[in-house]
Design an enzyme around this catalytic site. Sequence first.
Site, PDB file in Angstrom:
ATOM      1  N   LYS A   1      -5.171  -9.713  -2.697  1.00 26.08           N
ATOM      2  CA  LYS A   1      -4.571  -9.857  -1.378  1.00 26.08           C
ATOM      3  C   LYS A   1      -4.915  -8.669  -0.496  1.00 26.08           C
ATOM      4  CE  LYS A   1      -0.719  -8.751   0.602  1.00 26.08           C
ATOM      5  NZ  LYS A   1      -1.208  -8.543   1.975  1.00 26.08           N
TER       6      LYS A   1
ATOM      7  N   GLY B   1      -1.124   1.412  -1.877  1.00 28.30           N
ATOM      8  CA  GLY B   1      -0.368   1.326  -0.632  1.00 28.30           C
ATOM      9  C   GLY B   1       0.719   2.374  -0.594  1.00 28.30           C
ATOM     10  N   SER B   2       1.817   2.048   0.076  1.00 26.51           N
ATOM     11  CA  SER B   2       2.860   3.052   0.279  1.00 26.51           C
ATOM     12  C   SER B   2       3.677   3.282  -0.989  1.00 26.51           C
ATOM     13  CB  SER B   2       3.795   2.604   1.403  1.00 26.51           C
ATOM     14  OG  SER B   2       4.456   1.409   1.039  1.00 26.51           O
ATOM     15  N   THR B   3       4.219   4.471  -1.105  1.00 28.61           N
ATOM     16  CA  THR B   3       5.048   4.835  -2.260  1.00 28.61           C
ATOM     17  C   THR B   3       6.286   3.943  -2.323  1.00 28.61           C
ATOM     18  OG1 THR B   3       4.219   7.087  -2.232  1.00 28.61           O
ATOM     19  CG2 THR B   3       6.339   6.749  -3.310  1.00 28.61           C
ATOM     20  N   GLU B   4       6.822   3.617  -1.160  1.00 25.96           N
ATOM     21  CA  GLU B   4       8.018   2.784  -1.102  1.00 25.96           C
ATOM     22  C   GLU B   4       7.782   1.415  -1.764  1.00 25.96           C
ATOM     23  OE1 GLU B   4       8.995   2.099   2.941  1.00 25.96           O
ATOM     24  OE2 GLU B   4      10.718   0.828   2.432  1.00 25.96           O
TER      25      GLU B   4
ATOM     26  N   GLY C   1       5.282   0.654  -3.747  1.00 25.71           N
ATOM     27  CA  GLY C   1       4.910   0.910  -5.140  1.00 25.71           C
ATOM     28  C   GLY C   1       6.133   1.005  -6.036  1.00 25.71           C
TER      29      GLY C   1
ATOM     30  N   GLU D   1      -1.566   3.237  -6.965  1.00 23.71           N
ATOM     31  CA  GLU D   1      -2.223   4.337  -6.257  1.00 23.71           C
ATOM     32  C   GLU D   1      -1.518   4.456  -4.918  1.00 23.71           C
ATOM     33  OE1 GLU D   1      -3.859   6.328  -3.944  1.00 23.71           O
ATOM     34  OE2 GLU D   1      -5.709   5.147  -3.899  1.00 23.71           O
TER      35      GLU D   1
ATOM     36  N   CYS E   1      -5.289   8.358   1.824  1.00 24.56           N
ATOM     37  CA  CYS E   1      -4.202   8.791   0.932  1.00 24.56           C
ATOM     38  C   CYS E   1      -4.452  10.199   0.407  1.00 24.56           C
ATOM     39  CB  CYS E   1      -4.023   7.807  -0.212  1.00 24.56           C
ATOM     40  SG  CYS E   1      -5.569   7.344  -0.981  1.00 24.56           S
TER      41      CYS E   1
ATOM     42  N   GLU F   1       4.039  12.031   4.269  1.00 24.02           N
ATOM     43  CA  GLU F   1       2.698  11.535   4.579  1.00 24.02           C
ATOM     44  C   GLU F   1       2.698  10.939   5.983  1.00 24.02           C
ATOM     45  OE1 GLU F   1       1.180   7.957   2.476  1.00 24.02           O
ATOM     46  OE2 GLU F   1      -0.613   9.155   2.119  1.00 24.02           O
TER      47      GLU F   1
HETATM   48  P1  NAI Z   1       2.330  -1.117   2.569  1.00 28.80           P
HETATM   49  O1  NAI Z   1       2.518  -0.437   1.256  1.00 28.80           O
HETATM   50  O2  NAI Z   1       3.451  -1.944   3.104  1.00 28.80           O
HETATM   51  O3  NAI Z   1       1.044  -2.079   2.485  1.00 28.80           O
HETATM   52  C1  NAI Z   1       0.040  -2.046   1.511  1.00 28.80           C
HETATM   53  C2  NAI Z   1      -0.200  -3.452   0.954  1.00 28.80           C
HETATM   54  O4  NAI Z   1       0.950  -3.889   0.251  1.00 28.80           O
HETATM   55  C3  NAI Z   1      -0.474  -4.520   2.005  1.00 28.80           C
HETATM   56  O5  NAI Z   1      -1.430  -5.418   1.504  1.00 28.80           O
HETATM   57  C4  NAI Z   1       0.878  -5.205   2.129  1.00 28.80           C
HETATM   58  O6  NAI Z   1       0.791  -6.539   2.584  1.00 28.80           O
HETATM   59  C5  NAI Z   1       1.378  -5.166   0.705  1.00 28.80           C
HETATM   60  N1  NAI Z   1       2.839  -5.263   0.549  1.00 28.80           N
HETATM   61  C6  NAI Z   1       3.807  -4.902   1.434  1.00 28.80           C
HETATM   62  N2  NAI Z   1       5.022  -5.122   0.904  1.00 28.80           N
HETATM   63  C7  NAI Z   1       4.847  -5.623  -0.335  1.00 28.80           C
HETATM   64  C8  NAI Z   1       5.716  -6.040  -1.387  1.00 28.80           C
HETATM   65  N3  NAI Z   1       7.028  -5.960  -1.262  1.00 28.80           N
HETATM   66  N4  NAI Z   1       5.181  -6.491  -2.541  1.00 28.80           N
HETATM   67  C9  NAI Z   1       3.846  -6.550  -2.700  1.00 28.80           C
HETATM   68  N5  NAI Z   1       2.967  -6.183  -1.748  1.00 28.80           N
HETATM   69  C10 NAI Z   1       3.442  -5.704  -0.572  1.00 28.80           C
HETATM   70  O7  NAI Z   1       1.904  -0.009   3.610  1.00 28.80           O
HETATM   71  P2  NAI Z   1       2.031  -0.050   5.232  1.00 28.80           P
HETATM   72  O8  NAI Z   1       3.387  -0.523   5.639  1.00 28.80           O
HETATM   73  O9  NAI Z   1       0.882  -0.785   5.763  1.00 28.80           O
HETATM   74  O10 NAI Z   1       1.892   1.505   5.592  1.00 28.80           O
HETATM   75  C11 NAI Z   1       3.016   2.357   5.552  1.00 28.80           C
HETATM   76  C12 NAI Z   1       2.678   3.735   5.051  1.00 28.80           C
HETATM   77  O11 NAI Z   1       2.230   3.642   3.710  1.00 28.80           O
HETATM   78  C13 NAI Z   1       1.543   4.420   5.780  1.00 28.80           C
HETATM   79  O12 NAI Z   1       1.992   5.089   6.910  1.00 28.80           O
HETATM   80  C14 NAI Z   1       1.038   5.365   4.717  1.00 28.80           C
HETATM   81  O13 NAI Z   1       1.813   6.533   4.719  1.00 28.80           O
HETATM   82  C15 NAI Z   1       1.262   4.621   3.434  1.00 28.80           C
HETATM   83  N6  NAI Z   1       0.030   3.965   2.956  1.00 28.80           N
HETATM   84  C16 NAI Z   1      -0.672   4.546   1.949  1.00 28.80           C
HETATM   85  C17 NAI Z   1      -1.859   3.996   1.526  1.00 28.80           C
HETATM   86  C18 NAI Z   1      -2.658   4.616   0.448  1.00 28.80           C
HETATM   87  O14 NAI Z   1      -3.872   4.462   0.424  1.00 28.80           O
HETATM   88  N7  NAI Z   1      -2.069   5.286  -0.507  1.00 28.80           N
HETATM   89  C19 NAI Z   1      -2.424   2.799   2.155  1.00 28.80           C
HETATM   90  C20 NAI Z   1      -1.569   2.210   3.174  1.00 28.80           C
HETATM   91  C21 NAI Z   1      -0.415   2.807   3.550  1.00 28.80           C
END
Ligand code: NAI
Length: 492
Positions: free
Chosen positions: A197, A249-252, A254, A271, A305, A402
């Site tokens: 996804k 994606g985000s720590t939250e 994760g 990650e 990240c 972050e």
């Molecule tokens: P996010 O963690 O919500 O999104 C990342 C992925 O997870 C997207 O594909 C999203 O659709 C999916 N996702 C969202 N909620 C989910 C759930 N409950 N269960 C399964 N999958 C889910 O990140 P977002 O809201 O786009 O960005 C927020 C913050 O997160 C950023 O400001 C940044 O600090 C951090 N982030 C870190 C990343 C990294 O590479 N470590 C990448 C993206 C965001």
Amino acid sequence: MTDVAKRKDVAPAPLEWEYAPAPEARDIVRFEERYGLFVAGEHVDPKSGQWFATTSPASEEQLAEVALAGAEDVDLAVGAAREAYENGWSGLRPSERAKYLFRIARILQERSRELAVAESLDGGKPIKESRDVDLPLAAAHFFYYAGWADKLEYAFPNRRPRPLGVAGQIIPWNFPLLMLAWKIAPALAAGNTVVLKPAETTPLTALLFTDVCRQAELPPGVVNIITGDGSTGAHLVKHPDVNKIAFTGSTEVGKAIQRELAGTGTHLTLELGGKAANIVFDDCALDQAIEGIVNGIYFNQGHVCCAGSRLLVQESIYEPLVSKLKRRLTTLRVGDPLDKNTDVGAINSKAQLERIREFVASGTEEGAEIYQPPCRLPEKGYWFVPTVFTNVAQSSRIAQEEIFGPVLSVLTFRTPEEAVEKANNTAYGLSAGVWTEKGSRILWMTERLRAGVVWANTFNRFDPTSPFGGYKESGFGREGGRHGLEAYLTFD
Ligand code: NAI
Ligand code: MG
């Protein structure tokens, strides 16, 4: 004075040297108006009946409509992946699996210009980065793991490696195609099938990748791509027939996924975020360090990240370093991602822009000093001027959290011990940088820094052979190298 300078009839040099525009061709990529889900090798309309738009963050124009997969759609995709796993892929001769991966790698190279333009349009990153970093690295990952596909017993001697089954993979928007490659290449090399996804703001290169799979004649169901939002990701995580979840994606989110999977036996790698320290000692090559600092935080608009978002400077070189850094910032070109001269492109989404603005406001409120170079921003789209904060308190939000944007926080230290203590004073532990002339000091520092990757006299370097991943709230598990393969295998 030169002869020319003495002559009165020669026009004086202009005060401002403007670059002529150097646009990459927009029409090398053609998007469909609408993309369905890619399930069992077919493009299908979503059972959910829902669609959403993906736009260009630089122009706010709609690029295409994509499906929003619901629970039933996720179930169909997982079913297709299971079917392909049981009836073909897992039993295929490993050298045959390798053949498909090599094909994918070559097709990515052949279509790299088109995919780079698509990536920059959909996500806002400068074309010189998608062209010179994202695409070559994505192809390199497929080449690298293609090489391992028929050598698993050599990668893990005496351990009898077997695939896990169906892998659910959820990726972010900062390196869309590259994260797809990090996820899909090792999974397939190890004999798994996948449901991936992409993030909601950047689905298009994953959808173009479905055509790469078709060209490579990859058997149907080995790769399934389902677009959607967080709810789609949540359905995938909860699906009982998924054997492994890989999330970036985000720590939250994760943490929520880890809670959901606790006790289920589903394999998991996470990650997550980071707040890397980039540590500059007074004996470093200063001009080189300035380039590393700039690359560390302004690369990909700071949506990285492992970005070097906390600069730790040895006190004795603080003044010259900060003045050189500010001068360097005035030369960064912010603007059209498709212009080959652009250094800093568009912020990926309106939501992310608002998050960055909020952090920057908190930095000023908490008493840090802000510097932003003079900069003309385009009228439409989402933009943020490269920013440096000095006088930053270790406890302030901009030093701890972050930001995921082009915002650098500068702190100082006196001794190596103090540098280590400050660098490790964070909830994260993904990466770090050390700038010094002394090899012994580099080794001393790397032994003490709690970070998955430590770069010395460079920053943001990636290679498929090198494992990448974090400590603490940056997650667990490694991607890249043999470690990355191990995350998709089980052993007798
Ligand atoms: P996010 O963690 O919500 O999104 C990342 C992925 O997870 C997207 O594909 C999203 O659709 C999916 N996702 C969202 N909620 C989910 C759930 N409950 N269960 C399964 N999958 C889910 O990140 P977002 O809201 O786009 O960005 C927020 C913050 O997160 C950023 O400001 C940044 O600090 C951090 N982030 C870190 C990343 C990294 O590479 N470590 C990448 C993206 C965001
Ligand atoms: Mg988009």
